[in-house]
Design a protein around this motif. Structure first.
Motif, PDB file in Angstrom:
ATOM      1  N   UNK A   1       0.421  -1.149   0.073  1.00 20.15           N
ATOM      2  CA  UNK A   1       0.035   0.595  -0.120  1.00 20.15           C
ATOM      3  C   UNK A   1       0.789   1.066   0.402  1.00 20.15           C
ATOM      4  N   UNK A   2       0.695   2.311  -0.793  1.00 23.60           N
ATOM      5  CA  UNK A   2       0.901   3.812  -0.483  1.00 23.60           C
ATOM      6  C   UNK A   2       0.561   4.737   0.350  1.00 23.60           C
ATOM      7  N   UNK A   3      -0.464   4.554   0.799  1.00 28.98           N
ATOM      8  CA  UNK A   3      -1.394   5.886   1.637  1.00 28.98           C
ATOM      9  C   UNK A   3      -0.516   5.755   3.006  1.00 28.98           C
ATOM     10  N   UNK A   4      -0.867   6.652   3.914  1.00 29.88           N
ATOM     11  CA  UNK A   4      -0.090   6.538   5.277  1.00 29.88           C
ATOM     12  C   UNK A   4      -1.378   5.606   6.107  1.00 29.88           C
ATOM     13  N   UNK A   5      -3.267   5.991   5.407  1.00 33.54           N
ATOM     14  CA  UNK A   5      -3.991   5.863   5.483  1.00 33.54           C
ATOM     15  C   UNK A   5      -4.343   4.043   5.251  1.00 33.54           C
ATOM     16  N   UNK A   6      -4.452   3.466   6.011  1.00 34.76           N
ATOM     17  CA  UNK A   6      -5.392   1.984   5.318  1.00 34.76           C
ATOM     18  C   UNK A   6      -6.486   1.084   5.577  1.00 34.76           C
ATOM     19  N   UNK A   7      -7.418   1.047   4.642  1.00 39.38           N
ATOM     20  CA  UNK A   7      -8.545   1.091   5.394  1.00 39.38           C
ATOM     21  C   UNK A   7      -9.148  -1.505   4.560  1.00 39.38           C
ATOM     22  N   UNK A   8      -8.978  -1.003   5.078  1.00 35.89           N
ATOM     23  CA  UNK A   8      -9.222  -2.905   4.770  1.00 35.89           C
ATOM     24  C   UNK A   8     -10.813  -2.882   4.382  1.00 35.89           C
ATOM     25  N   UNK A   9     -10.830  -3.821   3.235  1.00 34.08           N
ATOM     26  CA  UNK A   9     -12.787  -4.422   2.631  1.00 34.08           C
ATOM     27  C   UNK A   9     -12.558  -5.994   2.246  1.00 34.08           C
ATOM     28  N   UNK A  10     -13.674  -6.800   2.338  1.00 32.83           N
ATOM     29  CA  UNK A  10     -13.479  -7.666   1.345  1.00 32.83           C
ATOM     30  C   UNK A  10     -14.363  -7.683   0.235  1.00 32.83           C
ATOM     31  N   UNK A  11     -14.016  -8.914  -0.954  1.00 37.10           N
ATOM     32  CA  UNK A  11     -13.888  -9.030  -1.934  1.00 37.10           C
ATOM     33  C   UNK A  11     -15.835  -9.830  -2.022  1.00 37.10           C
ATOM     34  N   UNK A  12     -16.718  -9.722  -1.071  1.00 38.96           N
ATOM     35  CA  UNK A  12     -18.081 -10.111  -0.796  1.00 38.96           C
ATOM     36  C   UNK A  12     -18.629  -8.875   0.213  1.00 38.96           C
ATOM     37  N   UNK A  13     -18.354  -7.578   0.411  1.00 32.71           N
ATOM     38  CA  UNK A  13     -18.560  -6.829   0.374  1.00 32.71           C
ATOM     39  C   UNK A  13     -18.983  -5.436  -0.532  1.00 32.71           C
ATOM     40  N   UNK A  14     -20.043  -5.150  -0.241  1.00 35.95           N
ATOM     41  CA  UNK A  14     -20.681  -3.907  -0.909  1.00 35.95           C
ATOM     42  C   UNK A  14     -20.614  -2.366  -0.232  1.00 35.95           C
ATOM     43  N   UNK A  15     -20.230  -1.558  -1.083  1.00 35.75           N
ATOM     44  CA  UNK A  15     -19.138  -0.504   0.163  1.00 35.75           C
ATOM     45  C   UNK A  15     -20.748   0.478  -0.274  1.00 35.75           C
ATOM     46  N   UNK A  16     -21.386   0.833   0.585  1.00 37.30           N
ATOM     47  CA  UNK A  16     -21.833   2.323   0.696  1.00 37.30           C
ATOM     48  C   UNK A  16     -21.278   3.437  -0.442  1.00 37.30           C
ATOM     49  N   UNK A  17     -21.481   4.775  -0.681  1.00 39.21           N
ATOM     50  CA  UNK A  17     -20.706   5.826  -0.753  1.00 39.21           C
ATOM     51  C   UNK A  17     -19.747   6.450  -0.316  1.00 39.21           C
ATOM     52  N   UNK A  18     -20.604   6.549   0.958  1.00 38.58           N
ATOM     53  CA  UNK A  18     -20.036   7.538   2.375  1.00 38.58           C
ATOM     54  C   UNK A  18     -19.260   6.687   2.804  1.00 38.58           C
ATOM     55  N   UNK A  19     -19.121   5.638   2.628  1.00 39.18           N
ATOM     56  CA  UNK A  19     -18.209   4.241   3.507  1.00 39.18           C
ATOM     57  C   UNK A  19     -16.480   5.223   4.045  1.00 39.18           C
ATOM     58  N   UNK A  20     -15.854   4.822   3.148  1.00 40.86           N
ATOM     59  CA  UNK A  20     -14.799   6.267   2.958  1.00 40.86           C
ATOM     60  C   UNK A  20     -13.876   6.835   4.012  1.00 40.86           C
ATOM     61  N   UNK A  21     -15.354   7.917   3.428  1.00 34.86           N
ATOM     62  CA  UNK A  21     -15.379   8.920   4.473  1.00 34.86           C
ATOM     63  C   UNK A  21     -15.358   9.190   6.068  1.00 34.86           C
ATOM     64  N   UNK A  22     -16.594   8.411   6.337  1.00 29.78           N
ATOM     65  CA  UNK A  22     -17.124   8.023   7.933  1.00 29.78           C
ATOM     66  C   UNK A  22     -15.799   7.748   8.753  1.00 29.78           C
TER      67      UNK A  22
END
Length: 286
Positions: free
Chosen positions: A117-138
């Motif tokens: 990863x290249x970012x200062x922060x890391x968010x993990x997700x799953x390959x069978x997850x569906x993510x709402x549009x505000x997920x990363x922001x929240x």
């Protein structure tokens, strides 16, 4: 929480395809158009997704992540965990970064994502997850608070035969109530890779368990507690949705409920005491 139905926004990701060969180029083109808008070459946030034999599910997951409404400079990185299907062909058709991890297991896959990863922060997700549009922001709204080193979100289930939404709502209410109790002394037990975020600098010091065992995310969170605070993100805007395939392994909804109640009852008293320091890389799930 949606009591009787899954939210309408997930319908756009309900692709009918059963294999990579069935996916038309127009679908890839549409997703790539969204990906090109949100990803930056110098990201602040890396969204890392492990995938093992998920040639169609990963398409749905990435399509939802591509719809993030955010000004955060981010990247999406998928780690192919030694897939034997056409997962890599799907990844190669998308405008994302990918890496290959031959060591089987959730820990090894997430470790490679952490390292690349290249970012200062890391968010993990799953390959069978569906993510709402505000997920990363929240998640980032909480993760960027002073002293916070790790955050986790909540998730719900998409209904399926034998698992109607109203029953799933009851299960999720129980799950979220238990999570409140866990958070008091053992927040790491709420840390699931489907919706997790942390400061990459500290995670690199900790590292993931490098053999195949469940709870790799909780182990990471437990060790990160040495560097700062763990917070939960309760916002409905951050609630992730996933299928019921993990519940279906138990055979039925009633069996799922009784199994989970039994697990929580057996460890109820321990929830009021902080877990003692231990080697998370060699401990078991007993």
């Amino acid at each position: 929480m949606d009591l009787l139905n899954a939210p309408d926004w997930i319908n756009q990701f309900n692709f009918p395809y059963k294999s990579f060969e069935e996916i038309p180029q127009s679908v890839f083109d549409s997703i790539n158009k969204d990906l090109d808008l949100i990803q930056k070459p110098d990201p602040l946030v890396s969204i890392v997704v492990p995938a093992w034999n998920e040639e169609v599910n990963i398409l749905r997951s990435i399509a939802s992540l591509a719809k993030q409404k955010t000004n955060l400079p981010l990247e999406i990185l998928v780690v192919n965990n030694n897939s034997t299907d056409n997962t890599q062909k799907t990844l190669d058709s998308l405008h994302i970064r990918s890496a290959f991890q031959p060591i089987q297991g959730w820990g090894p896959a997430r470790q490679m994502g952490l390292e690349q990863a290249r970012g200062k922060y890391l968010l993990t997700a799953d390959s069978d997850g569906l993510y709402p549009p505000d997920w990363a922001n929240e998640l980032m709204k909480v993760l960027q608070q002073p002293g916070v080193v790790c955050v986790y979100g909540r998730y719900s289930f998409i209904p399926s035969p034998g698992f109607p939404r109203w029953k799933l709502t009851m299960l999720e209410t129980m799950k979220d109530t238990v999570a409140e109790l866990r958070h008091l002394k053992r927040p790491h037990l709420n840390a699931y890779g489907i919706s997790l975020g942390y400061v990459r600098e500290y995670a690199l010091k900790v590292g993931y368990v490098m053999h195949k065992i469940r709870g790799e995310d909780g182990r990471m969170c437990f060790d990160l507690m040495n560097y700062g605070t763990v917070k939960q993100v309760k916002s409905r805007k951050a609630r992730v949705w996933t299928g019921t395939r993990t519940l279906e392994k138990d055979g039925s909804f009633s069996r799922t409920v009784w199994l989970k109640i039994g697990i929580e009852l057996r460890r109820f008293r321990s929830m009021f005491v902080s877990q003692a320091p231990h080697d998370t890389k060699t401990s078991t799930n007993n």
